[in-house]
Design an enzyme around this catalytic site. Structure first.
Site, short mmCIF file in Angstrom:
data_model
loop_
_atom_site.label_atom_id
_atom_site.label_comp_id
_atom_site.label_asym_id
_atom_site.label_seq_id
_atom_site.Cartn_x
_atom_site.Cartn_y
_atom_site.Cartn_z
N ASP A 11 0.85 -1.22 0.00
CA ASP A 11 0.00 0.00 0.00
C ASP A 11 0.88 1.25 0.00
OD1 ASP A 11 -0.75 0.26 3.59
OD2 ASP A 11 1.01 -0.52 2.54
N ASP A 16 6.73 0.94 1.76
CA ASP A 16 6.46 -0.02 0.69
C ASP A 16 7.32 0.31 -0.53
OD1 ASP A 16 3.84 0.82 2.17
OD2 ASP A 16 3.45 -1.23 1.52
N ASN A 40 -2.58 2.34 3.66
CA ASN A 40 -2.10 3.70 3.97
C ASN A 40 -3.00 4.77 3.39
OD1 ASN A 40 0.28 3.21 5.48
ND2 ASN A 40 1.32 2.58 3.60
N THR A 124 3.17 -6.03 2.13
CA THR A 124 3.66 -4.98 3.04
C THR A 124 2.55 -4.01 3.42
OG1 THR A 124 4.43 -3.71 1.11
CG2 THR A 124 6.05 -5.12 2.23
N PHE A 165 -0.55 -1.31 12.43
CA PHE A 165 -1.49 -0.80 11.44
C PHE A 165 -1.95 -1.87 10.45
CE2 PHE A 165 -3.51 2.47 8.98
CZ PHE A 165 -3.32 2.12 7.65
N ASN A 166 -1.03 -2.57 9.80
CA ASN A 166 -1.42 -3.51 8.73
C ASN A 166 -2.38 -4.58 9.23
OD1 ASN A 166 0.09 -2.23 6.78
ND2 ASN A 166 1.87 -3.56 7.04
N HIS A 238 9.84 0.07 7.80
CA HIS A 238 9.22 -1.22 8.17
C HIS A 238 9.23 -2.23 7.01
CE1 HIS A 238 7.45 0.77 11.74
NE2 HIS A 238 7.06 1.73 10.94
N ASP A 239 8.66 -1.83 5.89
CA ASP A 239 8.36 -2.80 4.83
C ASP A 239 9.60 -3.39 4.18
OD1 ASP A 239 5.53 -0.80 3.80
OD2 ASP A 239 5.67 -2.44 5.25
#
Ligand code: RIB
Ligand code: CA
Length: 314
Positions: A11, A16, A40, A124, A165-166, A238-239
């Site tokens: 996203d 990402d 996102n 991701t 979040f994800n 993060h991703d």
């Protein structure tokens, strides 16, 4: 070297986008397709961003749009982190490559079904489309080698005290994935908040000077703004950890754990609950990443970005 065939699904989203920059520059990976997910930002915005990122990095592979909303929950967005566009902070090219007519679930089923070897999915964003794929095509589970995902956190959340979040965007989808029996590498907050890119690293990337490097430096500056204001010393990309775990597993520390997804609860919906003490006697369903060699991770990113503007990434 035998390449790992992968599907990139996310996203974008700054991290990402950086995950895809890394994946596209990794000779260890054979990217079979790219897909967007709603997380996102709206699916329209993340799809537009996905197409622009692929154009920027020269990734011309089959691409499809994901579902417009989670399996059951209402869509959320993270404009405070990624901006109104979902990928604020840098000028990007307009999409140069066509999209498939079919949606991402149909395209993933086609690509996986037609592949002569099992494929690794690298989600991701929220797991909506991966769950939809597994529910619609259970026969394809044996052709999915691994799901190397960014999401969750076995110690704390980031969008709620308990949930990352994800996972929080679509807990029902995450529950389907974690119950699937498919090998999972979980790059949760436990590791991704240690994968910090510091401002001096931004300058190292900017100094590479190629068009992708200049954009990544701008993405990092924008993405860091939100995190700096809440006390981070760097940008948690993060991703990109979900990709790094495939191309440089030696950079990671992990524990094999049985992880459940909380889909109910007033305070803990979306939590990834790990059975550290094997209270349930269940076999582990996830390789949970707990640590990372941060400098090695940054060096990997810099080396990947340096390839743009050279050779086949020219
Ligand atoms: O919690 C971090 C995750 O949520 C990352 O994937 C980021 O892109 C957002 O999707
Ligand atoms: Ca994401």
């Amino acid at each position: 070297m035998k390449k790992i065939p992968v599907i990139l699904e996310g996203d974008p989203g700054h991290d990402d986008a950086m995950a895809w920059v890394l994946a596209n520059a990794s000779p260890e990976l054979d990217i079979r397709m790219v897909a967007s997910s709603c997380g996102n930002q709206t699916i329209e915005k993340t799809t537009y961003n996905a197409r622009r990122v692929c154009t920027l990095i020269g990734l011309d592979v089959p691409m499809a749009k994901g579902r417009p909303r989670p399996l059951l929950a209402e869509p959320m967005a993270a404009a405070s982190v990624h901006g109104e566009s979902g990928l604020d902070g840098a000028e990007l090219p307009e999409p140069a490559y066509p999209m498939e007519e079919m949606d991402s679930v149909a395209l993933m089923a086609k690509i996986i079904g037609e592949s002569s070897e099992p494929i690794t999915i690298v989600p991701t964003g929220p797991l909506t489309n991966v769950a939809a794929l597994l529910m619609a095509h259970p026969e394809l589970k044996e052709k999915i080698a691994r799901i190397s995902m960014m999401g969750g956190g076995v110690q704390y959340g980031n969008w709620s005290p308990a949930a990352e979040f994800n996972i929080l965007v679509d807990p029902e989808a995450a529950d389907v994935v974690f119950r699937s029996g498919i090998p999972i590498t979980m790059a949760g907050l436990d590791v991704t908040e240690k994968a910090l890119i510091f401002p001096e690293d931004f300058e190292r990337i900017r100094a590479l000077g190629n068009p992708v490097a200049l954009v990544v430096a701008q993405w990092l500056e924008f993405f860091y703004e939100f995190h700096r204001e809440i006390g981070y010393e760097g940008a948690p990309v993060h991703d990109a950890v979900a990709v790094a775990a495939l191309v440089r597993p030696e950079l990671m520390e992990s524990r094999d754990l049985y992880v459940q997804i909380e889909t109910k609860g007033d305070f803990c919906r979306g939590a990834t609950v790990a059975d550290f003490n094997n209270r349930l006697g269940k076999a582990p369903n996830a390789k949970v990443l707990m640590g990372i060699d941060r400098q090695g991770f940054v060096d990997l990113l810099v080396e990947a970005i340096a390839t743009y503007g050279k050779g086949e990434n020219a």
